[in-house]
Write a protein that holds these residues in place. Sequence first.
Motif, PDB file in Angstrom:
ATOM      1  N   ASN A 180       0.820  -1.209   0.000  1.00 22.63           N
ATOM      2  CA  ASN A 180       0.000   0.000   0.000  1.00 22.63           C
ATOM      3  C   ASN A 180       0.858   1.266   0.000  1.00 22.63           C
ATOM      4  OD1 ASN A 180      -2.372  -1.506   0.099  1.00 22.63           O
ATOM      5  ND2 ASN A 180      -2.379  -1.562   2.343  1.00 22.63           N
ATOM      6  N   ILE A 209      -0.589   4.666  -1.083  1.00 26.96           N
ATOM      7  CA  ILE A 209      -1.373   5.466  -0.138  1.00 26.96           C
ATOM      8  C   ILE A 209      -0.472   6.455   0.587  1.00 26.96           C
ATOM      9  CG2 ILE A 209      -2.788   5.370   1.952  1.00 26.96           C
ATOM     10  CD1 ILE A 209      -3.775   2.629   1.035  1.00 26.96           C
ATOM     11  N   ARG A 236      -0.545  10.540   0.425  1.00 26.86           N
ATOM     12  CA  ARG A 236      -0.597  11.317   1.667  1.00 26.86           C
ATOM     13  C   ARG A 236       0.515  12.359   1.693  1.00 26.86           C
ATOM     14  NH1 ARG A 236       0.793   9.056   7.713  1.00 26.86           N
ATOM     15  NH2 ARG A 236       0.087  10.859   8.893  1.00 26.86           N
TER      16      ARG A 236
END
Length: 466
Positions: free
Chosen positions: A418, A421, A425
């Motif tokens: 991941n 992600i 961010r």
Amino acid sequence: MQAKKVKDVSSLIDINQRNCRVIQVQEHRLFLSRIIEGIIYIGRQGIAYRAHKGEQAYTLDNKSMNHGNFLELLMCWSKFDPILEKYLNIAIEKSKNRSTLSGGRGRGSLVTFLSKTTINKIINLISQWIQEEIGKEVKKAKFFSLLLDSTQDVSVTDQLAVCVRYVIQTEVKERLIKFLPVQSSKAIDLYNLIKNVLEDIGLSLSNIVSQAYDGAANLSGIHNGLQALIKKDAPQSIHTHCFSHLLNLTLTQASDSCSEAINLFGLLDRLAVFFNQSYKRMEMWKQNVIKNSVGSEKMLRLQKIGQTRWWSRDVALNNVFDPLYTPTKEKHRFITVIKALLAVANSKDFDLGAKSEALNIINNLLKFETILTAYVFQSLFVLSSTASSCLQSKKFNYTQGYKLLHNLKANLIEGVNNFEIIFIRTTEFIEYLQTILEKMDGTDNIFWSSTFMKKESVLKRKCQVN
């Protein structure tokens, strides 16, 4: 009444003397009980007993001196305790007479119960009693685990902590038995040391079912290490390299595994040192924290990076990169750090060296690589911090430890998958920073990047300038 009934004068004197002696003994016991309570109180608080000077009994009436925590505590109690006041005054008077006769050279045979000798004797007796009680409790459990670790104290003496772990009616207990100064770190010498300590409280090596140490060869060696020697007495014992220590080593090495990580944690350490090494800069930091923070955040302090303890990296990271970041949050630790550094860089109260260092730290903090690496390690530490705390719990067992580490591994693999992600961010946070920095004054000399800096592009720009 008894003295009045006796007609013989010599018997009358003897009885009165005995009565006075009984009263005196009772008062001595009461006085000593107060000293013991004072020693126990100081020990529970974990503070020093003695001062650098002013421990002589004849100096206790000098209110301008600091006589140390123990003696000062007794002097304070004596204001409300007639017995304690009486015997302290007697001790002071006798000590003054002794000092006058001897010219201040020692106390000779004078016993006041206030000296370091008395304190040490009582502490040793309390320690011995506690060890005996632990030994009795362990013998009820019969089987126990042995835990060892050593570290150097301020006098550069290697101190070995000897602990036992056992179960009483389903309750897991861990007890520190003793700190032992180590003259030799050879396995056979440590073996003899441990054997003597355990036998002194009535425990046998044959009842050890588990051993837990770090990875040092003299402890964990399978042929000549301490665990191998103990297995000769306790073949059933299982040796375990401390899981928490292994996790600590893994995370410490991960923090130094690549140039980006080295730069990040080196930068965080520089930041902490920058403010801590000057009271003027620290004052600037405090002013900005109070102004730009709310609640407990106003007490925020920067953490230096430890050489071996990975948790210092976790704390240092979270103190700069807010773990609770959301685009709508009004106050952010990172913004507070930037503002504090800008205040130093734009102030007339600091020299060129401090201003240059402040700008250099700002520009490094605002690099995309720095922020991305910070969020990568932050996601790692969120998982590992929980695991580390659980592994150090005295109620944790092997089954729970295995499940915890298995889940930690699975979560780390999921985190790698991941990564996008974390990247998103980081991009969102950079965009948020850009809007904030554009509104701030004094940002002409700082730069930030919204993506990776390509080395080829930097090289081309340098060539074009030349």
